[in-house]
Design a protein around this motif. Sequence first.
Motif, PDB file in Angstrom:
ATOM      1  N   PHE A 296       1.059  -1.809  -0.123  1.00 19.26           N
ATOM      2  CA  PHE A 296      -0.244  -0.132   0.379  1.00 19.26           C
ATOM      3  C   PHE A 296       0.665   1.165   0.126  1.00 19.26           C
ATOM      4  O   PHE A 296       0.729   2.039  -0.800  1.00 19.26           O
ATOM      5  N   LYS A 297       1.764   0.752   0.594  1.00 20.93           N
ATOM      6  CA  LYS A 297       2.862   2.878   0.294  1.00 20.93           C
ATOM      7  C   LYS A 297       3.170   2.329  -0.126  1.00 20.93           C
ATOM      8  O   LYS A 297       3.807   3.978  -0.562  1.00 20.93           O
ATOM      9  N   ILE A 298       3.317   1.576  -1.669  1.00 22.64           N
ATOM     10  CA  ILE A 298       4.555   2.527  -2.813  1.00 22.64           C
ATOM     11  C   ILE A 298       3.681   3.482  -2.675  1.00 22.64           C
ATOM     12  O   ILE A 298       3.617   3.985  -4.144  1.00 22.64           O
ATOM     13  N   VAL A 299       2.659   2.968  -3.156  1.00 23.20           N
ATOM     14  CA  VAL A 299       1.557   3.496  -4.247  1.00 23.20           C
ATOM     15  C   VAL A 299       1.010   5.246  -4.328  1.00 23.20           C
ATOM     16  O   VAL A 299       1.563   5.435  -2.310  1.00 23.20           O
ATOM     17  N   GLY A 300       1.735   5.846  -5.043  1.00 20.02           N
ATOM     18  CA  GLY A 300       2.019   7.409  -4.634  1.00 20.02           C
ATOM     19  C   GLY A 300       2.967   7.579  -5.290  1.00 20.02           C
ATOM     20  O   GLY A 300       3.656   8.913  -4.733  1.00 20.02           O
ATOM     21  N   CYS A 301       3.995   7.170  -4.625  1.00 15.18           N
ATOM     22  CA  CYS A 301       5.122   6.790  -4.707  1.00 15.18           C
ATOM     23  C   CYS A 301       5.847   7.665  -6.152  1.00 15.18           C
ATOM     24  O   CYS A 301       5.265   6.907  -7.385  1.00 15.18           O
ATOM     25  N   LYS A 302       6.448   8.529  -6.390  1.00 12.45           N
ATOM     26  CA  LYS A 302       6.659   9.310  -7.639  1.00 12.45           C
ATOM     27  C   LYS A 302       8.006   8.827  -7.952  1.00 12.45           C
ATOM     28  O   LYS A 302       9.293   9.417  -7.231  1.00 12.45           O
ATOM     29  N   LEU A 303       8.308   7.789  -9.620  1.00 14.05           N
ATOM     30  CA  LEU A 303       9.851   7.427  -9.947  1.00 14.05           C
ATOM     31  C   LEU A 303      10.545   9.141 -10.806  1.00 14.05           C
ATOM     32  O   LEU A 303      12.053   9.363 -10.921  1.00 14.05           O
ATOM     33  N   PHE A 304       9.686  10.095 -11.774  1.00 17.98           N
ATOM     34  CA  PHE A 304      10.459  11.065 -12.454  1.00 17.98           C
ATOM     35  C   PHE A 304       8.478  11.291 -12.351  1.00 17.98           C
ATOM     36  O   PHE A 304       7.725  11.466 -12.039  1.00 17.98           O
ATOM     37  N   ASP A 305       9.188  12.521 -12.604  1.00 19.91           N
ATOM     38  CA  ASP A 305       8.109  13.430 -12.858  1.00 19.91           C
ATOM     39  C   ASP A 305       7.285  13.798 -14.690  1.00 19.91           C
ATOM     40  O   ASP A 305       5.811  14.295 -14.154  1.00 19.91           O
ATOM     41  N   ASN A 306       7.739  13.053 -15.672  1.00 16.09           N
ATOM     42  CA  ASN A 306       7.268  13.286 -16.047  1.00 16.09           C
ATOM     43  C   ASN A 306       7.311  12.282 -17.378  1.00 16.09           C
ATOM     44  O   ASN A 306       9.478  12.603 -18.144  1.00 16.09           O
TER      45      ASN A 306
END
Length: 360
Positions: A296-306
Amino acid sequence: MSNISAKELREKNSLLEQRNLIDARTTSFLFSDGSVDALAYNDATRKKVGYLSNVVSVASADYATFGLCDDGTVMASSLINGFFTWERKSSVCIPGWHDIIAISGGGNTSVAGLKKDGTVVLYDCDGIFLSSNWKDIVQISMGRGHLLGLKRDGTVLAAGKNDKGQCSVSDWTDIVHVSAGALFSVGVKADGSVVAVGDNEAGQCDVSEWCGIERVSAGARHAVGLASDGRVVSTVFKGPADVYGGQCDVAHWSDLDVIEISAGAIQTIGVRKNGTLISTVNELSGMYTEQFERLFKIVGCKLFDNYENLDVERQTKIAERAKKRELYERRIMGVCQYCGGKFKGLLTKKCTQCGNIKDY
Ligand SMILES: [Zn+2]
């Protein structure tokens, strides 16, 4: 479909594999600054594992996470007391590996590397032996005890365990992408159809209805496909309920701009165009409750902007990190952080080289 477009599709998929952002085997994911996070099976939280190098592609096995660095070498983290660690003392640069352009992990700690010259190297892969045919390879995928290699001409090689027929791929042609699951193998054909061989106890090989597919990912007991129009499809789970965690529930991902998919043991993870991670984990049941909670905790985690600017973002962040490290090193060495020169004067610390005052 023409030969040219099959070749182009194969090249596109090969390049995407060389810049792999996620691997659901242990759920590891790569940020644009070249660092990696991973979830260990018995770890309570996300664990940053990528301190050492500029990682450009990530892969994982059940008990290890691997990072392909921008200089063509490969780092392996190790799982110590339930934690992935990538500290200098416990991680290894796989000896003798260089000129690597893609990696794939599987089993407990196995990893295969695709070299620039189209040959393949193995590390900790007992029981997998590569014949002299293993050349002109453009993509590799490691399962649990077997390895697939997609050749430039669209045929596929397989090596290792074949107890379920997972290596029976010699009649596959026009293939543009492959994925090795635990005990099965999946391949995408140039016309967008999908073929599969091996263990089908959970229905993981029932892919004959799929169409328009460009990429696939095979997990422990399920396979998922990404179509050229953004659709995400999955096999229908027919295995025992206690190993089902909703990993096949990806139909609603089709509207979410998903650009990368990875099938794991009891979950599927994906990357969206805006850089966020998505996961199937939405049901809590049985023995996997803890892992669900972590996921659950990884959902929303951002790897890059675009995604469109990923390469530029990556270069900028890697340069920023190198600059920061340089400043830090100069500071602890007691020299001018701006130029590395020596200071003169006891009260006013002025650099003898660039003339800047020590104001930090
Ligand atoms: Zn200076």
